[in-house]
Design a protein around this motif. Structure first.
Motif, PDB file in Angstrom:
ATOM      1  N   ALA A  80      -4.682  19.293  14.985  1.00  0.00           N
ATOM      2  CA  ALA A  80      -5.979  19.862  14.264  1.00  0.00           C
ATOM      3  C   ALA A  80      -6.014  19.640  13.287  1.00  0.00           C
ATOM      4  CB  ALA A  80      -5.079  21.083  14.673  1.00  0.00           C
ATOM      5  N   GLY A  81      -5.574  18.847  12.073  1.00  0.00           N
ATOM      6  CA  GLY A  81      -5.592  18.128  11.115  1.00  0.00           C
ATOM      7  C   GLY A  81      -4.030  17.893  10.203  1.00  0.00           C
ATOM      8  N   PHE A  82      -5.348  16.634   9.670  1.00  0.00           N
ATOM      9  CA  PHE A  82      -3.580  16.037   8.966  1.00  0.00           C
ATOM     10  C   PHE A  82      -4.522  15.360   7.734  1.00  0.00           C
ATOM     11  CE2 PHE A  82      -0.403  13.209   7.735  1.00  0.00           C
ATOM     12  CZ  PHE A  82       0.884  14.198   7.575  1.00  0.00           C
ATOM     13  N   VAL A  83      -3.635  16.130   5.846  1.00  0.00           N
ATOM     14  CA  VAL A  83      -4.193  15.573   5.225  1.00  0.00           C
ATOM     15  C   VAL A  83      -2.862  14.151   4.148  1.00  0.00           C
ATOM     16  CG1 VAL A  83      -4.644  16.010   2.530  1.00  0.00           C
ATOM     17  CG2 VAL A  83      -5.284  17.714   4.485  1.00  0.00           C
ATOM     18  N   HIS A  84      -3.870  12.939   4.088  1.00  0.00           N
ATOM     19  CA  HIS A  84      -3.055  11.683   3.766  1.00  0.00           C
ATOM     20  C   HIS A  84      -3.698  11.133   2.578  1.00  0.00           C
ATOM     21  CE1 HIS A  84      -4.425   8.324   5.730  1.00  0.00           C
ATOM     22  NE2 HIS A  84      -5.325   9.517   5.979  1.00  0.00           N
ATOM     23  N   ALA A  85      -2.627   9.555   1.711  1.00  0.00           N
ATOM     24  CA  ALA A  85      -3.385   9.194   1.342  1.00  0.00           C
ATOM     25  C   ALA A  85      -3.479   8.193   1.495  1.00  0.00           C
ATOM     26  CB  ALA A  85      -4.148   9.622  -0.315  1.00  0.00           C
ATOM     27  N   VAL A 104       0.599  -1.099   0.110  1.00  0.00           N
ATOM     28  CA  VAL A 104      -0.283  -0.109  -0.035  1.00  0.00           C
ATOM     29  C   VAL A 104       0.919   1.250   0.048  1.00  0.00           C
ATOM     30  CG1 VAL A 104      -0.130  -0.094   2.424  1.00  0.00           C
ATOM     31  CG2 VAL A 104      -2.343   1.644   1.285  1.00  0.00           C
ATOM     32  N   ARG A 105       0.530   2.609  -0.616  1.00  0.00           N
ATOM     33  CA  ARG A 105       1.346   3.384  -0.934  1.00  0.00           C
ATOM     34  C   ARG A 105       0.765   4.521   0.020  1.00  0.00           C
ATOM     35  NH1 ARG A 105       1.701   7.913  -6.249  1.00  0.00           N
ATOM     36  NH2 ARG A 105       2.547   8.993  -5.012  1.00  0.00           N
ATOM     37  N   HIS A 106       1.385   5.319   1.444  1.00  0.00           N
ATOM     38  CA  HIS A 106       1.028   6.366   2.243  1.00  0.00           C
ATOM     39  C   HIS A 106       1.878   7.896   1.332  1.00  0.00           C
ATOM     40  CE1 HIS A 106      -1.053   4.282   5.042  1.00  0.00           C
ATOM     41  NE2 HIS A 106      -0.578   2.965   4.581  1.00  0.00           N
ATOM     42  N   THR A 107       1.159   8.867   1.560  1.00  0.00           N
ATOM     43  CA  THR A 107       1.544  10.017   0.717  1.00  0.00           C
ATOM     44  C   THR A 107       0.096  10.833   1.694  1.00  0.00           C
ATOM     45  OG1 THR A 107      -0.464  10.187  -0.927  1.00  0.00           O
ATOM     46  CG2 THR A 107       1.612   9.476  -1.468  1.00  0.00           C
ATOM     47  N   ASP A 108       1.388  12.079   2.082  1.00  0.00           N
ATOM     48  CA  ASP A 108       0.683  13.145   3.496  1.00  0.00           C
ATOM     49  C   ASP A 108       1.124  14.091   3.001  1.00  0.00           C
ATOM     50  OD1 ASP A 108       3.349  13.789   4.827  1.00  0.00           O
ATOM     51  OD2 ASP A 108       2.548  11.713   5.761  1.00  0.00           O
ATOM     52  N   GLU A 109       0.635  15.604   3.403  1.00  0.00           N
ATOM     53  CA  GLU A 109       0.701  17.071   3.225  1.00  0.00           C
ATOM     54  C   GLU A 109       2.609  17.471   3.536  1.00  0.00           C
ATOM     55  OE1 GLU A 109      -0.578  19.787   7.079  1.00  0.00           O
ATOM     56  OE2 GLU A 109      -2.672  17.903   6.238  1.00  0.00           O
ATOM     57  N   SER A 110       3.280  16.747   4.787  1.00  0.00           N
ATOM     58  CA  SER A 110       4.953  16.414   4.626  1.00  0.00           C
ATOM     59  C   SER A 110       5.469  16.562   3.155  1.00  0.00           C
ATOM     60  CB  SER A 110       5.045  16.092   5.580  1.00  0.00           C
ATOM     61  OG  SER A 110       3.947  16.632   7.283  1.00  0.00           O
ATOM     62  N   GLY A 111       4.740  15.970   2.739  1.00  0.00           N
ATOM     63  CA  GLY A 111       5.370  15.503   1.400  1.00  0.00           C
ATOM     64  C   GLY A 111       5.972  14.126   1.605  1.00  0.00           C
ATOM     65  N   HIS A 112       5.705  13.405   2.296  1.00  0.00           N
ATOM     66  CA  HIS A 112       5.796  11.466   2.053  1.00  0.00           C
ATOM     67  C   HIS A 112       5.533  10.859   1.218  1.00  0.00           C
ATOM     68  CE1 HIS A 112       6.455  12.569   7.256  1.00  0.00           C
ATOM     69  NE2 HIS A 112       7.374  12.280   6.181  1.00  0.00           N
TER      70      HIS A 112
END
Length: 250
Positions: free
Chosen positions: A97-102, A73-81
């Motif tokens: 408080a909030g975090f965006v990922h996929a 599985v591939r994980h990406t997020d708002e920090s650039g990982h």
């Protein structure tokens, strides 16, 4: 002794077909506007991704462990990982408080997501995510089998709610005594288990509340047993779940 033992069969859980090869079973469903029944545990999802997963989305107000069981599985997020996880790897997300990922499958994969409530004092902290490879999770060998702590005192992952998460592999007909404080929940991944309530098989949950003993007895059946063991002390905070967000209930 324990004050009560509750059974939850995965077949009684909510099975959700999201279409295009994305299916999940809600092993443990959340409660709303109240203290979670297995506080600080909020929910457990057993997810099968085949071609489609969860594109970029926002979470807040909780923390989550995702264990890759099969596939990649591939994980990406708002920090650039941008990381590929293999079987045994763990993804930790502190939503705060909030975090965006996929989360998207590279190949067909099975993952288990475990959501925890967090103390209200850290709910507004900045969110983040980290990857922990299988090789970094030490396996402890014993006479009855082995266990790996994914989160807790002897793990690299320290949960804000102070819960612990381990994988136990019990040899055929052997008996293990996992530590139990507060509430414990076992989710069977493989094989069978004997308990005072009878037999449990892969796909079942056994929830236990502690009263006098700091441990619980698990005896594997003839085929042995692999289980996910989650232990935590209650936060006693009322919360509401609004999609991918957890807020303090008033």
């Amino acid at each position: 002794m324990v004050d009560r033992t509750l059974w939850m069969d995965i077949d009684c859980g909510e099975r959700v077909d999201l279409g295009e090869g994305l299916r999940l079973t809600r092993v443990l469903a959340p409660s709303d506007c109240d203290v979670p029944p297995f506080d600080p545990l909020l929910l457990i999802d057993d997810i099968d991704m085949n071609g489609h997963g969860f594109p970029s989305h926002l979470h807040s107000g909780f923390e989550k462990l995702t264990l890759t069981v099969d596939g990649r599985v591939r994980h990406t997020d708002e920090s650039g990982h941008d990381d590929i996880l293999n079987p045994g790897d763990v993804h930790y997300l502190f939503a705060g408080a909030g975090f965006v990922h996929a989360e998207l499958p590279v190949l067909r994969c099975r993952v288990i997501q475990i959501w925890f409530n967090i103390p209200d004092v850290v709910r507004s902290d900045r969110g983040f995510a980290k990857i922990y490879r299988r090789q970094a999770c030490t396996a402890h060998e014993t006479d009855w089998g082995s266990f790996v702590q994914l989160a807790g005192d002897s793990s690299s992952i320290s949960l804000a709610c102070a819960a612990s998460v381990s994988v136990y592999r019990i040899k055929p007909c052997a008996e293990a005594k996992p530590i139990l404080q507060g509430v414990g929940l076992a989710y069977l991944l493989h094989g069978g288990l004997s308990t005072p309530k009878g037999y449990a098989q892969a796909g079942q949950c056994l929830a236990v509340r502690a009263m006098h003993r700091p441990f619980v007895h698990f005896k594997a059946r003839d085929e042995g047993c692999t289980l996910l063991w989650i232990v935590g002390n209650p936060l006693q905070e009322r919360v509401s779940m609004l999609g991918g967000h957890v807020v303090k209930a008033t």
